[in-house]
Scaffold this active site. Structure first.
Site, PDB file in Angstrom:
ATOM      1  N   GLY A 136     -26.870   7.111  -0.083  1.00  0.00           N
ATOM      2  CA  GLY A 136     -27.690   7.314   1.113  1.00  0.00           C
ATOM      3  C   GLY A 136     -26.818   7.407   2.343  1.00  0.00           C
ATOM      4  O   GLY A 136     -26.204   8.440   2.626  1.00  0.00           O
ATOM      5  N   GLY A 137     -26.710   6.284   3.075  1.00  0.00           N
ATOM      6  CA  GLY A 137     -26.006   6.253   4.365  1.00  0.00           C
ATOM      7  C   GLY A 137     -24.631   6.915   4.350  1.00  0.00           C
ATOM      8  O   GLY A 137     -24.308   7.695   5.262  1.00  0.00           O
ATOM      9  N   SER A 197     -26.170   1.121  -1.236  1.00  0.00           N
ATOM     10  CA  SER A 197     -24.968   0.729  -0.478  1.00  0.00           C
ATOM     11  C   SER A 197     -23.673   1.144  -1.171  1.00  0.00           C
ATOM     12  O   SER A 197     -22.659   0.445  -1.068  1.00  0.00           O
ATOM     13  CB  SER A 197     -24.978  -0.780  -0.181  1.00  0.00           C
ATOM     14  OG  SER A 197     -26.091  -1.109   0.638  1.00  0.00           O
ATOM     15  N   LYS A 255     -32.135  11.485   3.196  1.00  0.00           N
ATOM     16  CA  LYS A 255     -33.393  10.881   3.691  1.00  0.00           C
ATOM     17  C   LYS A 255     -33.890  11.668   4.906  1.00  0.00           C
ATOM     18  O   LYS A 255     -33.779  12.895   4.906  1.00  0.00           O
ATOM     19  CB  LYS A 255     -33.177   9.385   3.965  1.00  0.00           C
ATOM     20  CG  LYS A 255     -32.557   8.673   2.741  1.00  0.00           C
ATOM     21  CD  LYS A 255     -32.600   7.189   2.796  1.00  0.00           C
ATOM     22  CE  LYS A 255     -31.981   6.635   1.510  1.00  0.00           C
ATOM     23  NZ  LYS A 255     -32.058   5.194   1.414  1.00  0.00           N
ATOM     24  N   GLY A 258     -29.476   0.416   1.696  1.00  0.00           N
ATOM     25  CA  GLY A 258     -29.338   0.355   3.155  1.00  0.00           C
ATOM     26  C   GLY A 258     -29.025  -1.029   3.695  1.00  0.00           C
ATOM     27  O   GLY A 258     -29.148  -1.275   4.891  1.00  0.00           O
ATOM     28  N   GLU A 306     -31.627   2.207  -8.610  1.00  0.00           N
ATOM     29  CA  GLU A 306     -31.430   1.839  -7.214  1.00  0.00           C
ATOM     30  C   GLU A 306     -32.148   0.515  -6.944  1.00  0.00           C
ATOM     31  O   GLU A 306     -33.356   0.512  -6.632  1.00  0.00           O
ATOM     32  CB  GLU A 306     -31.999   2.924  -6.295  1.00  0.00           C
ATOM     33  CG  GLU A 306     -31.324   4.266  -6.451  1.00  0.00           C
ATOM     34  CD  GLU A 306     -31.413   5.101  -5.176  1.00  0.00           C
ATOM     35  OE1 GLU A 306     -30.350   5.530  -4.709  1.00  0.00           O
ATOM     36  OE2 GLU A 306     -32.521   5.285  -4.647  1.00  0.00           O
ATOM     37  N   ASN A 338     -28.306  11.598  -0.761  1.00  0.00           N
ATOM     38  CA  ASN A 338     -29.693  11.640  -0.288  1.00  0.00           C
ATOM     39  C   ASN A 338     -29.689  11.423   1.228  1.00  0.00           C
ATOM     40  O   ASN A 338     -29.451  10.307   1.689  1.00  0.00           O
ATOM     41  CB  ASN A 338     -30.491  10.535  -1.008  1.00  0.00           C
ATOM     42  CG  ASN A 338     -31.909  10.409  -0.480  1.00  0.00           C
ATOM     43  OD1 ASN A 338     -32.381  11.256   0.288  1.00  0.00           O
ATOM     44  ND2 ASN A 338     -32.599   9.350  -0.885  1.00  0.00           N
ATOM     45  N   HIS A 345     -38.437   7.744  -5.544  1.00  0.00           N
ATOM     46  CA  HIS A 345     -37.518   6.905  -4.756  1.00  0.00           C
ATOM     47  C   HIS A 345     -38.279   5.672  -4.258  1.00  0.00           C
ATOM     48  O   HIS A 345     -39.466   5.756  -3.943  1.00  0.00           O
ATOM     49  CB  HIS A 345     -36.958   7.711  -3.567  1.00  0.00           C
ATOM     50  CG  HIS A 345     -35.841   6.998  -2.878  1.00  0.00           C
ATOM     51  ND1 HIS A 345     -36.061   5.970  -1.994  1.00  0.00           N
ATOM     52  CD2 HIS A 345     -34.503   7.142  -2.970  1.00  0.00           C
ATOM     53  CE1 HIS A 345     -34.880   5.519  -1.583  1.00  0.00           C
ATOM     54  NE2 HIS A 345     -33.927   6.204  -2.152  1.00  0.00           N
ATOM     55  N   GLU A 381     -38.384   4.197  -1.535  1.00  0.00           N
ATOM     56  CA  GLU A 381     -39.037   4.337  -0.222  1.00  0.00           C
ATOM     57  C   GLU A 381     -40.368   5.051  -0.373  1.00  0.00           C
ATOM     58  O   GLU A 381     -41.330   4.754   0.354  1.00  0.00           O
ATOM     59  CB  GLU A 381     -38.092   5.079   0.744  1.00  0.00           C
ATOM     60  CG  GLU A 381     -36.964   4.158   1.197  1.00  0.00           C
ATOM     61  CD  GLU A 381     -35.629   4.835   1.456  1.00  0.00           C
ATOM     62  OE1 GLU A 381     -35.584   6.057   1.648  1.00  0.00           O
ATOM     63  OE2 GLU A 381     -34.608   4.109   1.460  1.00  0.00           O
TER      64      GLU A 381
HETATM   65  P1  13P Z   1     -27.891   3.638   0.805  1.00  0.00           P
HETATM   66  O1  13P Z   1     -26.671   4.264   0.161  1.00  0.00           O
HETATM   67  O2  13P Z   1     -27.986   3.944   2.281  1.00  0.00           O
HETATM   68  O3  13P Z   1     -28.009   2.202   0.471  1.00  0.00           O
HETATM   69  O4  13P Z   1     -29.168   4.361   0.158  1.00  0.00           O
HETATM   70  C1  13P Z   1     -29.251   4.504  -1.207  1.00  0.00           C
HETATM   71  C2  13P Z   1     -30.401   5.384  -1.534  1.00  0.00           C
HETATM   72  O5  13P Z   1     -31.541   5.034  -1.303  1.00  0.00           O
HETATM   73  C3  13P Z   1     -30.094   6.697  -2.125  1.00  0.00           C
HETATM   74  O6  13P Z   1     -31.250   7.317  -2.601  1.00  0.00           O
END
Ligand code: 13P
Length: 241
Positions: free
Chosen positions: A221-222, A200, A10, A168, A162, A8, A93, A95
């Site tokens: 994510g990251g 993470s 983002k 993050g 998640e 993802n 999600h 967020e």
């Molecule tokens: P991180 O891997 O950056 O923690 O993000 C996870 C995420 O929100 C994937 O949708």
């Protein structure tokens, strides 16, 4: 056993040149495999550029509208996403829930509409730090699943666990807690719904969730913004028995 490695992105990268490079580097670092399916979820503005272009990497959107078309300024409908040859769409999600006030009701409407256009919804659930501290983690996740997937054929969707506090933060969920939540989610959804872990996840810890905690894949994510790290995650998962 089939595994899934989903990235993802983002709201990244911020220009087309970097996005194209990340996409081509990602595709180079993975391969089409019976064992591990790879997908990335870029921002909407790059979907048309990437969808259907590389056989190694499927494409998904990060969100969709709860309506097919009409007066919904700023929204992108699942029909439009499906028309671009995208395969997946993330729904709910954390967020979006937190920053854009998405409710379980929205999650449910979006999921049903996405399915009607043959997209595979990846429905995200997870508790906050406060929920977990108060001992409510399981209850919160069960409620999100019950409301978000009401009247949905759960064999046609993916679930992503998640935990909000792990996203993050570099504080990935402990394996025992992750295993317990995978068990709870499987109990609710049955054996046919792939369950992903996100929060993470990286090349060091990622494959462990699959090997030891009962997950079918990762929603990253990251670490998905670094093609070499993502490639390492792919290799780790490919190497699982
Ligand atoms: P991180 O891997 O950056 O923690 O993000 C996870 C995420 O929100 C994937 O949708």
């Amino acid at each position: 056993m089939k595994y899934y490695l989903f990235g993802n992105w983002k709201c990244n990268p911020t220009n087309a040149q970097e996005a194209k490079k990340l996409f081509s580097d990602t595709a180079k670092g993975v391969k089409r495999s019976e064992k591990v399916e790879t997908a990335v979820f870029p921002p909407f503005c790059y979907l048309a550029e990437f969808a259907g272009k590389k056989k190694e990497v499927a494409i998904g959107a990060q969100n969709c509208c709860f309506k097919e078309s009409g007066a919904f300024t700023g929204e992108v409908s699942p029909k439009q996403i499906a028309d671009l040859e995208c395969k997946y769409v993330l729904i709910g999600h954390s967020e979006r829930r937190k920053l854009f006030f998405e409710t379980d009701g929205f999650v449910n409407e979006k999921t049903k509409l996405a399915l009607s256009f043959d997209l595979i919804p990846v429905v995200c659930v997870g508790e906050t730090d406060e929920d977990r501290t108060a001992g409510r983690a399981v209850e919160v996740v069960k409620n999100q699943l019950a409301a978000g997937l009401k009247d949905v054929d759960v064999k046609k969707v993916f679930a992503a666990y998640e935990p909000v506090w792990a996203i993050g933060t570099g504080k990935a969920c402990g394996i025992a807690e992750a295993r317990e939540m995978a068990r709870v989610i499987r109990e609710v959804l049955g054996p046919d719904t792939p369950i992903l872990y996100g929060g993470s996840a990286n090349a060091k810890n990622g494959a462990v969730y699959l090997k030891e905690a009962g997950y079918n894949g990762l929603l990253v994510g990251g670490a998905s913004l670094k093609a070499d790290e993502f490639a390492k995650m792919f290799q780790e998962i490919e190497g699982l028995e």
